[in-house]
Design an enzyme around this catalytic site. Structure first.
Site, PDB file in Angstrom:
ATOM      1  N   VAL A 105       0.863  -1.171   0.000  1.00 27.17           N
ATOM      2  CA  VAL A 105       0.000   0.000   0.000  1.00 27.17           C
ATOM      3  C   VAL A 105       0.906   1.230   0.000  1.00 27.17           C
ATOM      4  O   VAL A 105       1.865   1.296   0.772  1.00 27.17           O
ATOM      5  CB  VAL A 105      -0.917   0.032   1.237  1.00 27.17           C
ATOM      6  CG1 VAL A 105      -1.849   1.241   1.187  1.00 27.17           C
ATOM      7  CG2 VAL A 105      -1.716  -1.260   1.366  1.00 27.17           C
ATOM      8  N   CYS A 106       0.642   2.173  -0.899  1.00 28.44           N
ATOM      9  CA  CYS A 106       1.324   3.462  -0.906  1.00 28.44           C
ATOM     10  C   CYS A 106       2.849   3.267  -1.026  1.00 28.44           C
ATOM     11  O   CYS A 106       3.327   2.570  -1.911  1.00 28.44           O
ATOM     12  CB  CYS A 106       0.942   4.242   0.346  1.00 28.44           C
ATOM     13  SG  CYS A 106       1.327   6.007   0.304  1.00 28.44           S
ATOM     14  N   ALA A 107       3.616   3.855  -0.091  1.00 25.17           N
ATOM     15  CA  ALA A 107       5.080   3.788  -0.162  1.00 25.17           C
ATOM     16  C   ALA A 107       5.612   2.372  -0.019  1.00 25.17           C
ATOM     17  O   ALA A 107       6.774   2.104  -0.347  1.00 25.17           O
ATOM     18  CB  ALA A 107       5.694   4.677   0.923  1.00 25.17           C
TER      19      ALA A 107
END
Length: 300
Positions: A105-107
């Site tokens: 998720v995300c970074a």
């Protein structure tokens, strides 16, 4: 029993973690044979929001049916954040090479990149980090402005709440759409958004201004999106002249009230079509008299 293991990094965003964790916890409550665990390179992990999360410092042995998820962390730059040892990266790499699925998720996509799992594969991340992800991993195919991607058991999602969409998609793959829909109803979220839907909606993209009059006009248009709204009616409801409404709205949003309503309708229609509606039925549901205008807007 399928194990869902969250690999936590200092500065983890709580919603990146708790969104998917809630989905799989709800799957466990439904008796779907899911077991959650949390691992890190230290027994305590500070979150970006200040809450300290406890984790197991031992990386477990996993089967190919198990899933590893790397939630994102606070990162102005990927290159200077998200510390992970080579041992953790080897663990990620080995799980995928044995046939397991890894997700981020995300970074968290950067952790998969460091493990070499993005090379030659489609991937995505938060829109603020897409440029850096692309420059750090030139052999990856970074797909911009989508909610999530799936490529050869490597699953990546955009920022924050999109982790919920990713988790619901994985539940759908393993347990079917009915199970995912039951979990979504429990969580009071969309049953499932398609991975290629845009990260930034029309609502968010044109609401960053500070003009309260225009916000009130947008509230009316959004509430009555399917109605035929005249400029005269918007002027009456906002207490301004028609000329003032057009001038203020265009200055704040870059478009006229009519174009804004059309953009809202088009976005909603694309969502309906992505979930199986025909162009004709989607056009009627969002307020067009027939599908011709919708087709023209989609082509434009």
């Amino acid at each position: 029993m399928t194990r869902v293991v969250f690999l936590l990094v200092p500065g983890v965003h709580l919603l990146d973690l708790s969104g998917p964790a809630q989905v799989f916890s709800s799957a466990a409550d439904l008796g779907l044979g899911v077991e959650l665990s949390y691992v890190a390179e230290a027994a305590t992990v500070p979150s970006a929001q200040g809450l300290v999360v406890h984790a197991d410092p031992a990386l477990p042995e996993l089967s190919t049916e198990d899933l590893i998820i790397v939630p994102g962390w606070r990162a102005a730059k990927l290159a200077t954040s998200g510390p992970l040892t080579e041992q953790a990266l080897d663990w990620l790499r080995a799980h995928h090479h044995r046939g397991g699925t890894v997700a981020s998720v995300c970074a968290g996509a950067d952790a998969l990149g460091r493990a070499g799992l993005l090379d030659g594969r489609r991937c995505t991340t938060h829109h603020d980090l897409q440029d850096e992800l692309e420059s750090r991993y030139p052999n990856a195919c970074v797909v911009r402005d989508v909610l999530y991607t799936v490529d050869d058991r490597v699953v990546t999602s955009a920022g924050i709440a999109s982790g919920i969409d990713l988790a619901l998609h994985l539940v759908t793959l393993r347990h079917g759409p009915s199970a995912a829909a039951r979990i979504a109803r429990t969580m009071v979220v969309y049953a499932r958004r398609n991975g290629d839907e845009h990260q930034a909606s029309v609502l968010l993209k044109h609401r960053s201004h500070v003009n309260e009059t225009v916000h009130r006009i947008q509230d009316v248009i959004e509430t009555r999106m399917t109605d035929r709204l005249s400029l005269a009616e918007l002027a009456r409801l906002s207490g301004c002249s028609e000329r003032t409404v057009t001038r203020l709205f265009s200055r704040a949003t870059g478009m006229t009230p009519l174009r804004y309503q059309q953009a809202l309708r088009l976005e909603r229609a694309e969502h309906l079509i992505g979930h199986g509606a025909t162009v004709e039925s989607a056009a009627r549901m969002v307020g067009f008299e027939d599908a011709r205008m919708l087709r023209r807007l989609r082509a434009r």
